[in-house]
Every structure is written in structure tokens, then in C-alpha cells.
Design an enzyme around this catalytic site. Structure first.
Site, PDB file in Angstrom:
ATOM      1  N   HIS A 104       0.835  -1.215   0.000  1.00 20.39           N
ATOM      2  CA  HIS A 104       0.000   0.000   0.000  1.00 20.39           C
ATOM      3  C   HIS A 104       0.864   1.256   0.000  1.00 20.39           C
ATOM      4  O   HIS A 104       0.562   2.226   0.690  1.00 20.39           O
ATOM      5  CB  HIS A 104      -0.933   0.010   1.231  1.00 20.39           C
ATOM      6  N   ASP A 106      -0.474  -5.008   5.725  1.00 20.04           N
ATOM      7  CA  ASP A 106      -1.391  -5.955   5.086  1.00 20.04           C
ATOM      8  C   ASP A 106      -1.202  -5.970   3.568  1.00 20.04           C
ATOM      9  O   ASP A 106      -0.560  -5.097   2.995  1.00 20.04           O
ATOM     10  CB  ASP A 106      -2.838  -5.589   5.423  1.00 20.04           C
ATOM     11  N   GLU A 107      -1.763  -6.974   2.971  1.00 19.29           N
ATOM     12  CA  GLU A 107      -1.916  -7.053   1.512  1.00 19.29           C
ATOM     13  C   GLU A 107      -0.652  -6.672   0.747  1.00 19.29           C
ATOM     14  O   GLU A 107      -0.591  -5.644   0.072  1.00 19.29           O
ATOM     15  CB  GLU A 107      -3.087  -6.151   1.062  1.00 19.29           C
ATOM     16  N   THR A 108       0.351  -7.511   0.894  1.00 19.23           N
ATOM     17  CA  THR A 108       1.609  -7.238   0.193  1.00 19.23           C
ATOM     18  C   THR A 108       2.009  -8.450  -0.654  1.00 19.23           C
ATOM     19  O   THR A 108       2.878  -9.226  -0.258  1.00 19.23           O
ATOM     20  CB  THR A 108       2.723  -6.906   1.208  1.00 19.23           C
ATOM     21  N   GLU A 151      -1.363  -9.558   9.071  1.00 18.80           N
ATOM     22  CA  GLU A 151      -0.232 -10.157   8.373  1.00 18.80           C
ATOM     23  C   GLU A 151       1.099 -10.000   9.111  1.00 18.80           C
ATOM     24  O   GLU A 151       2.072 -10.689   8.784  1.00 18.80           O
ATOM     25  CB  GLU A 151      -0.098  -9.556   6.962  1.00 18.80           C
TER      26      GLU A 151
END
Lengths: 687, 687
Positions: free
Chosen positions: A264, A327-329, A379
Site C-alpha cells: 500500500h 497488510d496485503e503485500t 499479516e
């Protein structure tokens, strides 16, 4: 004063007792019954009939300790009392020690930087002679003052404080609201009124999501390109941030900033391409969704950059917690960039998860050097990290439990995503730590509380209030009040009251709908359009994203932006339907109210369809306008069959069900608020 | 480009010509007729049918000159177009010279500090190929952009710019709005959105009344007690003021600050008692009305103080004009203080007027040294002062005329006092310089324009918008448009449109009423209360002051604060009544509409009376609720008699008239919006 044992207890038992046996002076009108409109409900409350009558001489004195923060809080409470009562109460300070209708006894200032362990307990007693607040800290006194303001109720031609004795303290020490200012920037006045609302319902953490793929929103003097290039010119100066921290502290609210890494982070990388793990991004992202761009966790320069940047931020944000996202990597570059592959091999890091844990360990070291605790999304949970990090769970209660079992502190967010456009009642019943939880008493202590999340893809300054409020107030009660305070009907009753209080603080969650409807219709004559709109609510973030392919460029001024999630009409229709279905042949009042409502929304259609002729934007809901009369007719028919105890003609249920199914299909990114109620009505009909 | 002669003409003739003969490309839908919603009306406009269709590629380029101020103005216009059309228009800058749907040709930046002589003219043409704005200055281009935004209209499923050719410039160079921030402080966001609204209707002077008996609102670093002691902690920092000046300049608006002297200065004197002419005030004043405290005009220290203070202010406010107030200074101390009496004798000053003229001469010298022109209220007009001062006339047109005849420049304010709670139509028809004026052409040039005044006794941040808007837009048209634009009905039609545009800019003039009604009733169910409220408007400042003895401590959250001056219902009922009375026996449509409205307001009463039982504040209007059904019945009876051509029973007119007279008596500091219409109806009935 002493803070009694109840005050620090994590799980106080609610004692809501109404007595009428206590005597009171002639000042107090005896005819009035206490109406409990408090939100959140206190841990313990005893009420008697009668009350203390407010008059123009009402004022407060501090009997023990006071400081400017307490004085300001009293000043704000007096302003709210003025607004509620129209009494010309003086806001001039009154010398301590004087006798007064409101005495406030505080032990001390509390911690210099409000801590997660801050003592927030207070007692509030109202007698016929006046009101008295006791607290160990200024923050506790602030909560007492908020309760006092909510207690005011009319009595004949006066306003009174009802006779009560309240012992109160929060169930969880971490009660947060996260606002994503990365995807859409929110002006300072929006954030300030949000904090006003938070204080009114006793939330105590403002989690400020400051960086995103779509924009870097906090000024760095060391790295000016972060906002200079990495935003669209909309960002908070360091002075803005300091102002907000002070504004929040003055209201008993901590500010936890979030700087998302290593994912992000398109905005960081567009501003400083050397931070990138591969090819740097060609621009700040306009699209939403998970991005492939990630910081390079293998270069020492990355950590030097982060260390200097976080060091700078630490001078602005005094809170001992700092959120690093995490998160979300997916970071595909980490799997293909030869240099990164070599690094992973050399450090024995088997996959991206291990590399991110390595990254987090390095960042944690930086934070520790700054005397900050690390907070991150699910995460970051990895055995490689020590136990003093805090996991914010967006994946669900299971992941929170799992973290606690491994010894990590946690904050639950998964059930409190406001952009899911769920009802207040749904959020309300999701408990961060139900008594049925399998955690041990020691593990339970690791659950610090919860955070409401408002992600910013589909909100802007014009719509954020109606997405945040009043639902946030219901969840705030979940975080504060005893576990067994779960009466949804009573919650909605009180939510309607607190909603107006929040509006009085400047929040625009109610007014915004009408303003948008006027703008859509191009006229002030929106009586029918307002009724029409009450039949709809926005679909969830995911559905809208899927159906409308929203990006940062999407203009948020459609019909879907006007209507509110979980509007009062949704609950009212559901509640009436539930009641009606209990005894359909005898409950004529609920049948009549339901029929009237369905007829009203149906009757609004011709006027609205006419307005659609002159407004392409409003015309987006044309199909919904076509569907509404048929659905309303189905509802009134069902009510008729059920009331009269007659059967529906053959085929009626099948055709009606088909109609309902058609209405569930996407259109105008809104859904009918009554679809579940209608389904229940139709299902109950005999054919 | 050249600025044609029309552009600088003070009195252009309006040419509103609709033609349909001009050919246009297939892009333009031919079926659409131009709807002229512009406010203010341009000096000259030619329109054809058809239009230029807006799509997502719409953007602007500057073809000649540009600067950051122009870029910002274009950016704001694009944001407004996005909001109006929901098109995802890019706000990224576009390189100059590119072909574009909107080209903007500006000669230069205009003056470094916007002057009263700034060239504000522009031309705007829309063809089937796109739009083109030409202007000599950035300010002119801003006006063109505002007009462009107002032109957007729906056409089928699109939004278009209609085909027009507009040549426009203002009738008067000084078009102001004064906000009194002394008696009640107005937060910065209120002032900023006020300036946004001003820009939308092409006002160009924000007159900032910064000091009053009740509060000193601008920070002085040289004299910190002015705000430290002379305010209640609510004031503008110098940075706030600089921000506002920049914000206004970015929108083509000058900021003229006012520092009241020698009267209206209790706050100065409470902070610095040596400034006082006699006994210094014991406190900042809470009461309103003319104060006896005045600065001492005889001590050199007074002038040293003023010189240093104004010198400091001159570093914040770059405008060449500075307002020194000067009104309402009875100053009894000047007649009794032996030292002042001796001074007057020594200087051959025969009375207070002469002493104030002496004071003004001294202050003028200070201002001249600062390169500032003096502006003051009527009272500064004195032959002792030179001709380069500007007189702001609050006493009436006669005093403006008198000033011009003596060679003084003037600004008319008397007919534009918004706190008089008059109708937009009344203000609209008051011309600052009617062609019937006896002034010579040279004297006419001395009338610079007009200023709307919003005095702050009975407004606060929650109510200011509904008192300022939309009436201010109607007066703005008076200051901008040709003298013969005087159709009140068409003004009201367009005012309803611009009112929604203003709401889209963030102004809360429409939403505020509902919010206050919810707060008063303590519920969101205000459908009936809203209808009830539409029958009322606030009484004038003077009446409220007289009836309610308002002071700075009065809480402004009553029923009177909820209702709006000149609400849409007032004009609608008046308009319907006027039409109906033209042919009462054949005009069934207007009779039906009127009857329906009166029945609706009457039917609202039981619900509202029930809500009053639970709200002491709302119950203030109880007598009004008792009166309303009878008055509504009188109206529907009158309509019935007139429609059917029947006579009223004997005594009906007398008893009805008595009822109307009773309703005119003070109650709840509100008046019925329909009282004049009802009187006309009753008078028309035969008995």
C-alpha cells in the site's frame, strides 16, 4: 476519593435498577420517570424518580484538582447544556471551592500522554441538591461530563437531571475508530467533528490511516516529495497533525497514526523510486484494490529512510503506539528481482512471508528505538516477532483468538467495517471477546478492544458523516458497556436520540442526505424524493467496487451517495414486520403502519420519475423506481392476506418471489431496505 | 483580446435575446431550450437552442496567460462541474496550448492587490465545438468560470453547456458583504464557505467587522491584551487572517477589515483602560445596544496606540481600504470629563461631533501614512475631512446622496441589512443608484456600490448561513446586473436554483432548519414539524431585541432560530395569492394549491403540539400553534367565498380581521409568513 474496585474491573456486571423509594426535596418534580437514553450504557446505574431542575445559575466547580484540560471539558459541557436547555448559562470560569450545583472531584491530570492504561472510570450522582462527578483522572471526568449531558431530559416546562447514581468504567481500554484519509483526503474540520462525535460516545482512539497507494497525506520536512509528488496536493501539514493530536487529547482521545509498509505504498515509491522493489510506479495510483508495488526490504537505504521518517513522525505523534500497516503485500517483485532472491537466500528467508517478517523485525527495531510499540494488521503476526506488538485483526475473530493464544495483544476490527454497509444491529452484536470464547483469563487480557474501520474508497468529505454515524455510536457501546447489554431494539431507540445529539455537535450524517437529494433533483421540492430515498441504502463497498469499477476519480454524488446505510426506515419496517408476524390477525396497528409506509414509498414514484426526466444523475435509479411499486404492492397484499387470514391466489407466491429475486439484482448500486422484511411477509402467506 | 467599451461601462443595457436561427453541429441536441438560471444576470446575453455536450474528456487550457491563481480557479470550476455532472473529469493540469473543449484567454494577472478599479469584465461563448472565455484579468476569468458552471443544464441523458454568447461586467465596482464577528465569533470554516458563496454570485468585497463592544477578534502581537482580555478567547490569529485574505484573493474577493473607533470599543478599553475617556468599563460587554464607552480622543497616547495597532494590521490586510467604524458614539464622558472639556475649548471644538471629526482627522493621517484610504459609517461625514474618504451609508439613500453631493465616495448599506429579516424581493428592488436619482453624472461616479450587512447580535455559527443565504445572492444581482433587471418572480425562480448551488459549496442555509427542528423536538420524525415551521419566519432584529432582551448570553437555539427569513413558502403563498386574486372565480389551480397548503400547515398542528409536550424549548411556540388552525381556516374560507363568488356571513370579516390582528402581536419572536397574503384574501371577500 478512592477509585473502587469496580472501576478497574474489565467485566463489570450491569446493574440497571429503577427504584422509586428514595426521598427527594420539593425542588424535584416527582412525576417524571427517568428515561434512559444513555449511549454507551454505563457499567452500573441506579435511578429514582424525580430530578434536579436546571436553571440559569447552573454552573460547575472543581473541588480538588483542575487544569486547563478539565476546564475546557467543563466549558464544552456547559455549551452543550446551553444548547439543550436554552438557558443562558455562563461560561465564565468559577473559582474552585465555591458551592455549586455541579461539583467535580478529580484526583489528578492523568498521564502526560494518555495511555492505554489510563484510568477512565468515573462516578456520577445526581441528587435533588445537584450533581457530583468523581474520577481519578481528567479523562474519567470527561466521560462523566458526557454522561451528564446525555442525562438531561425535559420535565414539564423545565429541563432536569434525573436522580441517578452511576458507577462507570469501560469494558475495553482500546476503543477506536480508523479513518482512511489516504484514498480520499478528509479536511481538518471533518476530522475534528468526527473526534467530537467519538468523545460523545466515549471512544478513545483515533486511528489515522495517513498513507495509501492513492495518496501520502502527512507532511515530511525530511522527505518533502512524499506529499509534494505522492499526493494530489491534499495533505496534512505537521501543524495540522499537531493540532489534531491536541484536539483529540483535549477530548480524551489518543491519536495512533498509520504509515503503511511495505505494501500500500505506491505513493511513497512514486515520490522516492529508490524505495521500490522493482520497476517504480509510473504515477500515484487512481485505481483501488491490492497493488503489486512494495518497498524493497533488502536495501539498507530503505531502513535508513524509514528510520528518519518515523523519527520525524515521532516528534508529531506522542502516542506510544505506531501502526505500520503491513497488510496485503503480494510483492511479486520479491519473487523475481534477482537481487531480492539472492538476499532471501543469503538470509535463509524461504518465502515472501519470511521476508516481510524480516522487514517487520527491522522496522520494530526502529520503533523500539523511538520508544514506540508496533501495531499492524493480521499479516504482521509471525513467530519471528516478539510479543510486545499489537495485532489489529481485519480477518476475523479467529485470527484475534489465534494471536492471543500465541501471546500477542490484539484489537478486533473485522466485524466493524463500516464500508460493508451493514446494519448497526449487526455490528452491535459482534462481541470482541464473548464469554463463550475459549481463551484463558490470561489470554483474554491480551484482547485490548476493538476498532471501527472506515475505508476511504467510496467516501469523501460530503458523505463520510452519513457512513460513520450513527452506526459508530452503536459499536462504541459494544466496546464500552457490559457484554450483556445486547437489546437491539433498545439500542435503536437510544441511537435515534444520540444521533440528534451528534448532529448538534456539527456532524452532518442526517442533513447530508437531503442536501444530496436536492442537488440530484435540482430543486428544493424533495418531499416525495425523500420518501422514495428512504426505501434504499447503499450496497457494500465490495458490490459497488465490482459493479461500478470505482476509482479515485469516481464522482461520489450519485443516488447511492445520497442514501444512508441502515436508515431509520430499515429498522422501523423490520421491527414492525417482526411484531406484525407474531399475531397478524390481531395486530391491526402494525399492519396499518406498514401498509401506510409501503403505500407512501409507492406513491412517491410518479413525482420522482418526473424529476428523473430532468436529472441524468437521478435517472440512474430509474429501474429502482420501476420496481418499487410492484414490491410495495406485494407487501401490502401480503399484509392483507395475513391480516384477513385469507389465502393468496395460486401462483402469487411464485410470482412475488420472482419479483423479489429480480429486485435483488444489481441496479443503481443501492438495495431495498425492506427486502428481508418483504421476504418474511411473503413467506408467511398461505397459498 | 481587447476589452470592448461595454466592459467598462457602468450602466450597460441588458440584452437578453433568445434566437433559434443559428446553425450548430450534430453534437448539439437541438431539442433543448436554454433555461436562464444565471444569478447574477449578465450585462448581455444571446442564446440559441442546442448546446455543447459535456463528457469525461472535458478540460480547460489557458491559451495566453496563466498563473497559480488562474489554475486554482479552473481547478475549482472543474470540481464543480464534476459535482454537477458526475463525470470523472480529471483535475490534472493540462499543458497550455493544447486544443481543448474550454479555452481561457486572459491578458494578465491583474493588480497585485485587487483594486476597486480591477477590470472584472469577461466574455463567454459556447458553440457546438466548445466554450471560450476571454478576460483582461484573472478576476474577470473567475467570473466567467462561475457563469460557465451556472450554465450547465441537463439534456436527455447528458449535461450540456447551452449555446450562448455573453458579454459581462459589473454595474458597480464595490459589491460587498459585511459580517460582524464581534458580537458573535464566527469560526474560520464559516467565513470560508461564506466567501465561496460570495464568489459564486460575483460579490467582491468581504468586509470583516472585527472589533465590537462584545469582543475583540483579531490578534495583535503588539497589544496582546486586546484579545487576551478583550475577547472570550474566541479570536482570529494573524495567521488565520492572512489565510482568509489569501483565500478571498484566490476567489476574486478583497478583504476590508473594520476596527471600530472611537465608539463600539468597550473591548479595547477593558483590555487597555488608559484608552478610555472616563471610567474604564468593568468588563467586556454582554449586552447589546449603543454603549457609552468611547476612546479618549484628547490624549496623544491614544493616537500612538492606534498608529501602532493599525500599522500592525496593515501588515496583515493589504487592501488599500481600512474601515474605522465611527458610528454610534454618544460618548457622554466627552461632555463631562474636565480634561476633555478643556481640550475641546483649547482646540475650538464646539461639540462631540467636532471632537469626533478631530479624532477622525488624526486617524486619517495615520491611515494615509500607511497608504490606506479611510472608510467609515455615515457619522464620519464631516466637512473637516478631505474627499478621499469613503462613506458607508447605514442611514439611508438620502445620506448617500448627500455625501456624493459634497464630493464623497459612498457605499450604500441601509437597504441591505439582513438582520432586518426582510424578503429577498424587498432588498432586491432597492437600487443603490436609481436612474431617477438627482445626482449629476460626476456625482454618480462617486457611488461605488453597495454592501450587504449581517450584524451579529442574534446569529451564531449555527444560524448565520440561513440568515445570509440565499437572500445575499439576490442583492448580489442588484449590485452586478443592469438596473432594469427587476423581475422579482424571475429572481425567485433563479434564487431557488442558486440556493442549491450554494448548498453544494458547503453552505448550510437549507439544512440548518431541519437540524434545529430535530434538536428542538428531540426526534428525527419532523415531517409535520417541518410543515408547521414553513408557516413562520423570524421577526426583525429590533423586534427580537425588544421582545426578548437578547444579549451575548442568549442561547440561539429556539424555534425562531430554526425558521428562516423569507422561506420559499412565503413567496409561494404570496405569488399564488396574487395570481388567484386576479381571477378568483376561474383560477381553480391556484385556489387548490393555496387551500392544500393552508390545510397542510393546519393539519400539522396536533403532531407538533404533542411534540411540544416533551420539549420546553419548542413549547415556546405554543401560542402560535393555537393560532395557526384558525388563520388557515380563515384563508380557506376566504378562498371558498372568492372562488364560488359567494358572500361571507355578516361579521365574518370583522372577526377574521381581529384574528389577524391578534396574530400580528408578538409571540415566540416569529411571525406568520402568510399574514399579508391572508389579509389580501380577506379584504377581497364581499360581505
Amino acid at each position: 476519593m478512592k477509585i473502587c474496585s469496580w472501576a478497574k474491573s474489565l467485566l463489570p456486571i450491569a446493574t440497571l435498577i429503577l427504584t422509586s423509594s428514595i426521598s427527594f426535596s420539593q425542588m424535584a418534580p416527582s412525576s417524571e420517570t427517568f428515561v434512559n437514553n444513555l449511549m454507551p450504557q454505563p457499567a452500573s446505574l441506579q435511578a429514582s424518580s424525580g430530578g434536579f431542575v436546571l436553571n440559569a445559575q447552573f454552573h460547575a466547580v472543581t473541588t480538588h484538582f483542575n487544569d486547563p484540560r478539565l476546564d475546557d471539558a467543563i466549558h464544552r459541557a456547559i455549551l452543550q447544556l446551553r444548547q439543550k436547555t436554552a438557558l443562558p448559562l455562563s461560561v465564565e470560569p468559577v473559582a474552585a471551592g465555591t458551592e455549586a450545583p455541579l461539583t467535580i472531584d478529580v484526583q489528578g491530570a492523568g498521564e502526560a500522554v494518555q495511555s492505554v492504561d489510563e484510568n477512565e472510570a468515573y462516578t456520577l450522582s445526581v441528587t435533588p441538591a445537584g450533581a457530583h462527578i468523581e474520577a481519578a483522572t481528567v479523562v474519567g471526568a470527561m466521560h462523566g461530563l458526557e454522561t451528564l449531558v446525555q442525562l438531561v431530559q425535559p420535565s414539564g416546562s423545565d429541563y432536569i437531571l434525573p436522580i441517578v447514581s452511576i458507577h462507570d468504567s469501560p469494558r475495553f481500554p482500546w476503543r477506536g475508530l480508523m479513518i482512511d484519509c489516504g484514498r480520499h483526503f478528509e479536511p481538518m474540520d471533518v476530522l475534528k467533528r468526527t473526534i467530537d462525535g467519538m468523545a460523545a460516545v466515549k471512544l478513545n482512539v483515533f486511528h489515522w490511516h495517513l498513507t495509501e497507494d492513492q495518496g501520502f497525506r502527512i507532511e515530511s520536512k525530511l522527505y518533502p516529495r512524499l506529499t509534494g509528488v505522492g499526493s494530489d496536493g491534499l495533505f496534512y501539514t505537521q501543524q495540522d497533525a499537531r493540532d489534531l493530536v491536541a484536539y483529540a487529547r483535549a477530548r480524551g482521545i489518543r491519536v495512533v497514526p498509520e504509515f503503511e509498509m511495505p505494501g500500500h505504498s505506491t505513493a511513497w515509491q512514486y515520490a522516492y523510486p529508490k524505495l521500490s522493489s522493482g520497476t517504480p510506479p509510473p504515477a500515484v495510483r487512481r485505481d483501488f484494490g491490492v497493488s503489486d508495488y512494495a518497498l524493497d526490504p533488502t536495501r539498507e537505504e530503505t531502513y535508513q529512510f524509514i528510520a528518519r521518517f518515523l523519527g520525524e513522525m515521532a516528534t508529531i505523534f506522542p502516542d506510544p503506539y505506531m501502526h505500520i500497516g503491513g497488510d496485503e503485500t503480494p510483492a511479486p517483485d520479491w519473487k523475481t528481482n534477482p537481487r531480492i532472491i539472492a538476499f532471501m537466500k543469503a538470509h535463509n528467508l524461504k518465502d515472501n512471508g519470511a521476508l516481510q517478517a524480516y522487514f517487520n523485525t527491522r522496522v520494530l527495531k526502529i520503533l523500539t528505538g523511538l520508544h514506540k510499540h508496533m501495531v499492524g494488521w493480521d499479516e504482521i503476526l509471525n513467530p519471528a516477532l516478539p510479543k510486545d506488538i499489537v495485532i489489529q485483526s481485519w480477518r476475523g475473530e479467529a485470527s484475534l483468538t489465534q494471536g492471543a493464544q500465541q501471546g500477542y495483544q490484539g484489537i478486533l476490527s473485522a466485524p466493524y467495517y463500516l464500508d460493508g454497509m451493514k446494519s448497526a444491529g449487526t455490528h452491535y452484536l459482534a462481541d470482541p471477546l464473548p464469554s463463550s470464547s475459549s481463551l484463558t483469563p490470561e489470554q483474554r487480557k491480551l484482547v485490548l478492544g476493538g476498532e471501527i474501520c472506515m475505508w476511504g474508497e467510496q467516501i469523501d468529505a460530503g458523505t463520510i458523516d452519513s457512513r460513520n454515524w450513527p452506526r459508530t455510536a452503536a459499536i462504541a457501546e459494544r466496546f464500552w458497556s457490559p457484554e450483556d447489554v445486547t437489546n437491539v431494539d433498545d439500542m435503536y431507540r437510544r441511537l435515534n436520540v444520540v444521533s440528534i445529539q451528534l448532529e448538534g455537535l456539527g456532524l452532518q450524517h442526517i442533513t447530508q442526505e437531503d442536501a444530496y437529494l436536492r442537488d440530484l433533483a435540482g430543486t428544493q421540492d424533495i418531499d416525495q424524493l425523500r420518501i422514495f430515498a428512504s426505501a434504499f441504502e447503499p450496497v457494500s463497498f465490495g458490490e459497488r467496487y465490482h459493479q461500478q469499477k470505482t476509482s479515485q476519480l469516481t464522482v461520489l454524488d450519485r443516488f447511492v451517495d445520497a442514501v444512508r446505510p441502515d436508515p431509520p426506515s430499515r429498522y422501523e419496517v423490520a421491527h414492525l414486520t417482526e411484531n406484525f408476524l407474531k399475531s397478524p390477525q390481531s395486530d391491526t396497528a402494525d399492519a396499518a403502519a406498514l401498509t401506510q409506509w409501503f403505500e407512501a414509498v409507492s406513491n412517491s414514484v410518479p413525482t420522482v420519475e418526473n424529476q428523473m426526466q430532468h436529472s441524468p444523475r437521478l435517472a440512474e435509479a430509474q429501474e429502482r423506481a420501476q420496481q418499487l411499486p410492484g414490491l410495495a404492492k406485494a407487501a401490502t397484499d401480503a399484509i392483507h392476506f395475513l391480516s384477513s387470514g385469507t389465502k393468496a391466489p395460486a401462483g402469487w407466491k411464485a410470482s412475488t418471489t420472482a419479483q423479489i429475486e429480480a429486485a435483488k439484482k444489481p441496479s443503481a448500486v443501492v438495495r431495498f431496505v425492506f427486502i428481508d422484511s418483504l421476504t418474511s411477509l411473503v413467506n408467511a402467506v398461505q397459498e
